[in-house]
Design a protein around this motif. Structure first.
Motif: not given
Length: 200
Positions: A11-17, A34-37, A167-180
């Motif tokens: 996950l960390a590698l994917g975000l850094s890229l 940024p976290l779509e999918g 140390r992540f504050a995940f923002l999730m949408d109303p369907d529970g999917k990750p946003i940012a």
């Protein structure tokens, strides 16, 4: 290396890229989250400060901010959560209708010490909107695994032990999917800007 830490590393590698590429790509209203999918988020069963059972499905239809930490944390957690909730307050002030659809959540990764009462008292210091959750070690492990958040207990010392954790504050949408991932490291204004950008 455990499965959870391997997953975190990917996950960390994917975000850094992905994040630098996103900065060079298209901007504006049609920008993809940024976290779509990403494989982040999933079922859990925990309890709130009253001992009431809370599941991931309890938040269906609501935006969610999810942070994993622990109340005995000497520095990182208070700083992150303070930035998160001050940013949320700024967002709420300027976007009241959108903020009403958001539930900030703090999940303890230290169930040995973080009873429902302890978590409730700690989260209350950051405002009435922050929901504190805890559970059994197995329940906490399931929740952290669903969010690819690693944690481990440090050695016992005279002053107790510390917990290592993501140390992540995940923002999730109303369907529970990750946003940012909210920019808590950049302060409340950055968090408020992130929320204004994505929460509609």
């Amino acid at each position: 290396m455990t499965y959870l830490f391997r997953r975190f590393a990917f996950l960390a590698l994917g975000l850094s890229l992905a994040l630098p590429l996103a900065a060079c790509g298209r901007q504006g209203a049609d920008e993809s989250p940024p976290l779509e999918g990403a494989a982040i988020g999933g079922p859990f069963t925990l309890v709130d400060k009253h001992g009431k059972t809370v599941t991931w499905d309890s938040f269906k239809g609501r935006w969610r901010i999810v942070y994993f930490g622990y109340t005995f944390c000497p520095d990182a957690c208070p700083l992150d959560v303070q930035a998160m909730m001050r940013g949320f307050a700024l967002f709420e002030k300027s976007h009241a209708a959108q903020a009403a659809k958001v539930q900030p959540i703090f999940i303890s990764i230290d169930p040995e010490r973080d009873t429902p009462e302890v978590v409730g008292e700690w989260t209350g210091a950051f405002g009435p909107r922050l929901l504190g959750l805890t559970g059994t070690p197995a329940q906490v492990k399931q929740a952290a695994a669903a969010f690819a958040t690693p944690y481990s207990k440090g050695p016992e010392t005279a002053g107790g032990y510390l917990m290592d954790h993501g140390r992540f504050a995940f923002l999730m949408d109303p369907d529970g999917k990750p946003i940012a991932i909210l920019a808590t490291d950049k302060g409340p204004d950055a968090v408020a800007a992130d929320l204004a950008k994505w929460v509609k």
